[in-house]
Motif scaffolding. Structure first.
Motif, PDB file in Angstrom:
ATOM      1  N   HIS A  25       0.832  -1.205   0.000  1.00 32.19           N
ATOM      2  CA  HIS A  25       0.000   0.000   0.000  1.00 32.19           C
ATOM      3  C   HIS A  25       0.865   1.254   0.000  1.00 32.19           C
ATOM      4  CE1 HIS A  25      -2.455   3.255   1.782  1.00 32.19           C
ATOM      5  NE2 HIS A  25      -3.447   2.686   1.123  1.00 32.19           N
ATOM      6  N   HIS A  26       1.907   1.237   0.803  1.00 35.69           N
ATOM      7  CA  HIS A  26       2.819   2.389   0.861  1.00 35.69           C
ATOM      8  C   HIS A  26       3.457   2.647  -0.499  1.00 35.69           C
ATOM      9  CE1 HIS A  26       5.841   5.184   2.321  1.00 35.69           C
ATOM     10  NE2 HIS A  26       6.794   4.403   1.835  1.00 35.69           N
ATOM     11  N   MET A  27       3.954   1.603  -1.109  1.00 36.03           N
ATOM     12  CA  MET A  27       4.633   1.750  -2.398  1.00 36.03           C
ATOM     13  C   MET A  27       3.667   2.182  -3.503  1.00 36.03           C
ATOM     14  SD  MET A  27       7.808   0.903  -1.689  1.00 36.03           S
ATOM     15  CE  MET A  27       8.982  -0.307  -1.053  1.00 36.03           C
ATOM     16  N   ALA A  28       2.481   1.589  -3.507  1.00 38.50           N
ATOM     17  CA  ALA A  28       1.566   1.768  -4.631  1.00 38.50           C
ATOM     18  C   ALA A  28       0.661   2.983  -4.509  1.00 38.50           C
ATOM     19  CB  ALA A  28       0.703   0.513  -4.787  1.00 38.50           C
ATOM     20  N   GLU A  29       0.382   3.433  -3.271  1.00 38.32           N
ATOM     21  CA  GLU A  29      -0.659   4.446  -3.112  1.00 38.32           C
ATOM     22  C   GLU A  29      -0.275   5.651  -2.274  1.00 38.32           C
ATOM     23  OE1 GLU A  29      -4.586   2.929  -2.257  1.00 38.32           O
ATOM     24  OE2 GLU A  29      -3.997   0.915  -2.902  1.00 38.32           O
ATOM     25  N   ASP A  30       0.808   5.580  -1.532  1.00 37.78           N
ATOM     26  CA  ASP A  30       1.180   6.709  -0.684  1.00 37.78           C
ATOM     27  C   ASP A  30       1.471   7.947  -1.526  1.00 37.78           C
ATOM     28  OD1 ASP A  30       3.427   8.385   0.829  1.00 37.78           O
ATOM     29  OD2 ASP A  30       2.255   7.303   2.338  1.00 37.78           O
ATOM     30  N   HIS A  31       0.895   9.080  -1.134  1.00 37.04           N
ATOM     31  CA  HIS A  31       1.034  10.318  -1.916  1.00 37.04           C
ATOM     32  C   HIS A  31       2.469  10.822  -1.926  1.00 37.04           C
ATOM     33  CE1 HIS A  31       0.469  14.621  -3.006  1.00 37.04           C
ATOM     34  NE2 HIS A  31      -0.576  14.162  -3.677  1.00 37.04           N
ATOM     35  N   LEU A  32       3.159  10.707  -0.801  1.00 41.78           N
ATOM     36  CA  LEU A  32       4.544  11.168  -0.751  1.00 41.78           C
ATOM     37  C   LEU A  32       5.440  10.301  -1.626  1.00 41.78           C
ATOM     38  CD1 LEU A  32       6.686  13.070   0.289  1.00 41.78           C
ATOM     39  CD2 LEU A  32       6.850  11.695   2.380  1.00 41.78           C
ATOM     40  N   VAL A  33       5.212   8.993  -1.648  1.00 42.95           N
ATOM     41  CA  VAL A  33       5.946   8.124  -2.567  1.00 42.95           C
ATOM     42  C   VAL A  33       5.666   8.562  -4.004  1.00 42.95           C
ATOM     43  CG1 VAL A  33       6.188   5.766  -3.448  1.00 42.95           C
ATOM     44  CG2 VAL A  33       6.006   6.167  -0.987  1.00 42.95           C
ATOM     45  N   GLY A  34       4.420   8.903  -4.283  1.00 42.31           N
ATOM     46  CA  GLY A  34       4.045   9.341  -5.624  1.00 42.31           C
ATOM     47  C   GLY A  34       4.744  10.610  -6.056  1.00 42.31           C
ATOM     48  N   TRP A  35       5.183  11.430  -5.086  1.00 38.66           N
ATOM     49  CA  TRP A  35       5.940  12.637  -5.427  1.00 38.66           C
ATOM     50  C   TRP A  35       7.171  12.292  -6.272  1.00 38.66           C
ATOM     51  CZ3 TRP A  35      11.019  13.660  -4.389  1.00 38.66           C
ATOM     52  CH2 TRP A  35      11.473  14.960  -4.664  1.00 38.66           C
ATOM     53  N   GLY A  36       7.722  11.091  -6.066  1.00 36.60           N
ATOM     54  CA  GLY A  36       8.922  10.698  -6.802  1.00 36.60           C
ATOM     55  C   GLY A  36       8.749  10.740  -8.308  1.00 36.60           C
ATOM     56  N   TRP A  37       7.512  10.697  -8.778  1.00 37.24           N
ATOM     57  CA  TRP A  37       7.247  10.784 -10.224  1.00 37.24           C
ATOM     58  C   TRP A  37       6.808  12.191 -10.630  1.00 37.24           C
ATOM     59  CZ3 TRP A  37       6.404   6.462  -7.292  1.00 37.24           C
ATOM     60  CH2 TRP A  37       7.038   5.289  -7.731  1.00 37.24           C
ATOM     61  N   ASN A  38       6.754  13.084  -9.661  1.00 42.11           N
ATOM     62  CA  ASN A  38       6.422  14.477  -9.933  1.00 42.11           C
ATOM     63  C   ASN A  38       7.281  15.367  -9.039  1.00 42.11           C
ATOM     64  OD1 ASN A  38       5.025  16.773 -10.941  1.00 42.11           O
ATOM     65  ND2 ASN A  38       3.636  16.733  -9.171  1.00 42.11           N
ATOM     66  N   PRO A  39       8.618  15.292  -9.211  1.00 39.64           N
ATOM     67  CA  PRO A  39       9.511  15.911  -8.243  1.00 39.64           C
ATOM     68  C   PRO A  39       9.824  17.386  -8.470  1.00 39.64           C
ATOM     69  CG  PRO A  39      10.801  14.712  -9.847  1.00 39.64           C
ATOM     70  CD  PRO A  39       9.350  14.505 -10.220  1.00 39.64           C
ATOM     71  N   GLY A  40       9.216  17.988  -9.480  1.00 31.70           N
ATOM     72  CA  GLY A  40       9.502  19.387  -9.750  1.00 31.70           C
ATOM     73  C   GLY A  40      10.682  19.574 -10.681  1.00 31.70           C
ATOM     74  N   ALA A  41      10.805  20.766 -11.194  1.00 31.48           N
ATOM     75  CA  ALA A  41      11.850  21.088 -12.168  1.00 31.48           C
ATOM     76  C   ALA A  41      13.236  20.861 -11.573  1.00 31.48           C
ATOM     77  CB  ALA A  41      11.711  22.530 -12.630  1.00 31.48           C
ATOM     78  N   GLY A  42      14.138  20.336 -12.397  1.00 39.22           N
ATOM     79  CA  GLY A  42      15.519  20.143 -11.986  1.00 39.22           C
ATOM     80  C   GLY A  42      15.824  18.795 -11.366  1.00 39.22           C
TER      81      GLY A  42
ATOM     82  N   THR B 212       6.101   4.540 -13.661  1.00 36.05           N
ATOM     83  CA  THR B 212       5.013   5.216 -12.971  1.00 36.05           C
ATOM     84  C   THR B 212       4.786   4.544 -11.618  1.00 36.05           C
ATOM     85  OG1 THR B 212       3.260   3.770 -13.826  1.00 36.05           O
ATOM     86  CG2 THR B 212       3.892   5.664 -15.198  1.00 36.05           C
ATOM     87  N   GLN B 213       4.087   5.222 -10.732  1.00 39.11           N
ATOM     88  CA  GLN B 213       3.791   4.613  -9.441  1.00 39.11           C
ATOM     89  C   GLN B 213       2.902   3.387  -9.609  1.00 39.11           C
ATOM     90  OE1 GLN B 213       1.910   7.125  -6.481  1.00 39.11           O
ATOM     91  NE2 GLN B 213       2.638   5.832  -4.798  1.00 39.11           N
ATOM     92  N   ALA B 214       2.002   3.417 -10.578  1.00 44.20           N
ATOM     93  CA  ALA B 214       1.136   2.261 -10.820  1.00 44.20           C
ATOM     94  C   ALA B 214       1.964   1.043 -11.231  1.00 44.20           C
ATOM     95  CB  ALA B 214       0.105   2.588 -11.886  1.00 44.20           C
ATOM     96  N   GLN B 215       2.935   1.233 -12.133  1.00 44.17           N
ATOM     97  CA  GLN B 215       3.803   0.127 -12.536  1.00 44.17           C
ATOM     98  C   GLN B 215       4.605  -0.387 -11.352  1.00 44.17           C
ATOM     99  OE1 GLN B 215       5.878   2.255 -15.728  1.00 44.17           O
ATOM    100  NE2 GLN B 215       5.205   0.674 -17.154  1.00 44.17           N
ATOM    101  N   PHE B 216       5.113   0.540 -10.559  1.00 44.17           N
ATOM    102  CA  PHE B 216       5.903   0.170  -9.383  1.00 44.17           C
ATOM    103  C   PHE B 216       5.060  -0.652  -8.407  1.00 44.17           C
ATOM    104  CE2 PHE B 216       7.730   1.747  -5.180  1.00 44.17           C
ATOM    105  CZ  PHE B 216       8.802   0.873  -5.197  1.00 44.17           C
ATOM    106  N   GLY B 217       3.831  -0.202  -8.163  1.00 46.60           N
ATOM    107  CA  GLY B 217       2.945  -0.934  -7.268  1.00 46.60           C
ATOM    108  C   GLY B 217       2.637  -2.330  -7.766  1.00 46.60           C
ATOM    109  N   GLU B 218       2.471  -2.466  -9.081  1.00 47.80           N
ATOM    110  CA  GLU B 218       2.202  -3.789  -9.663  1.00 47.80           C
ATOM    111  C   GLU B 218       3.402  -4.712  -9.503  1.00 47.80           C
ATOM    112  OE1 GLU B 218       1.142  -2.938 -13.655  1.00 47.80           O
ATOM    113  OE2 GLU B 218      -0.879  -2.212 -13.151  1.00 47.80           O
ATOM    114  N   LEU B 219       4.599  -4.167  -9.667  1.00 47.82           N
ATOM    115  CA  LEU B 219       5.811  -4.969  -9.483  1.00 47.82           C
ATOM    116  C   LEU B 219       5.925  -5.465  -8.036  1.00 47.82           C
ATOM    117  CD1 LEU B 219       8.364  -2.831 -11.528  1.00 47.82           C
ATOM    118  CD2 LEU B 219       7.693  -5.194 -12.044  1.00 47.82           C
ATOM    119  N   ILE B 220       5.658  -4.575  -7.078  1.00 45.18           N
ATOM    120  CA  ILE B 220       5.732  -4.953  -5.670  1.00 45.18           C
ATOM    121  C   ILE B 220       4.687  -6.010  -5.341  1.00 45.18           C
ATOM    122  CG2 ILE B 220       5.420  -4.124  -3.300  1.00 45.18           C
ATOM    123  CD1 ILE B 220       8.097  -3.322  -4.519  1.00 45.18           C
ATOM    124  N   LYS B 221       3.470  -5.843  -5.855  1.00 45.85           N
ATOM    125  CA  LYS B 221       2.401  -6.821  -5.609  1.00 45.85           C
ATOM    126  C   LYS B 221       2.777  -8.186  -6.190  1.00 45.85           C
ATOM    127  CE  LYS B 221      -1.867  -8.016  -4.429  1.00 45.85           C
ATOM    128  NZ  LYS B 221      -2.015  -9.343  -5.042  1.00 45.85           N
TER     129      LYS B 221
END
Length: 214
Positions: free
Chosen positions: A169-186, A193-202
């Protein structure tokens, strides 16, 4: 005023919130570095042995787990790092007892609920999320091999008492984990994607949660 000065003031003055707000109008014109790709869980179905498939799945998920977007917030020394090269946080910062910074200087002195673009050449944005904080000490990963991280994730005594379902759940759905795919400029986003990552963990859990040897 240079961005480095803004950041230092934001970390040391009581009026940090006003300083951060002053850069919010800066347009985020810089494009994000391209993220690496991530294989889907389904692409590992050709590996017939469940144990071998489990190791392969976690190895692929390790591209995210060992990316700078994760490692910067999972330091062993309880001090965050920054950037794609994991350089020390500037200004210097410690987790404190709460994981949200030391008393009197919480992370939210500089980090708001969303990324804030800046005018700087070296610092293109200040990262932010409503849950911004360092990972707890028991989830420190920097400097560890993928196999060591895997074993730690599976061990309730070393993962904060989490079940495998909670890890997923943490890997697939946590909002802060999801920030890793939207980390801002630079900053380079985490692979895939977080969805792919969650599927791999599952899929890793479903095949026995086997760990790489190294």
């Amino acid at each position: 005023m240079r961005v480095a000065t803004v950041v230092i003031l934001a970390g040391t003055l009581a009026a940090a919130g006003a300083v951060v707000a002053s850069v919010q109008a800066a347009p985020e014109t810089a494009s994000k570095p391209a993220a690496a790709t991530l294989k889907t869980a389904a692409s590992f179905q050709s590996i017939k042995d469940p144990g071998a498939r489990s190791v392969a799945l976690f190895t692929e998920a390790g591209k995210v787990i060992q990316s700078p977007r994760c490692l910067n917030c999972h330091p062993v020394e309880r001090a965050p790092t920054q950037g794609d090269d994991l350089h020390p946080h500037n200004p210097p910062m410690k987790a404190g007892d709460s994981g949200h910074g030391p008393a009197g200087l919480p992370c939210f002195s500089c980090h708001g609920e969303a990324n804030v673009p800046t005018w700087g050449q070296n610092i293109k944005s200040i990262p932010g999320d409503p849950k911004w904080a360092l990972a707890p000490a028991e989830m420190a990963w920097q400097g560890k091999s993928l196999g060591q991280i895997c074993a730690q994730l599976k061990d309730p005594a070393r993962n904060g008492g989490k079940t495998m379902a909670q890890i997923h759940h943490h890997m697939a759905e946590d909002h802060l984990v999801g920030w890793g795919w939207n980390p801002g400029a630079g900053r380079t986003p985490a692979p895939g994607t977080q969805a792919q990552f969650g599927e791999l963990i599952k899929a890793w859990i479903d095949t026995g949660a086997k760990c790489p040897k190294a």
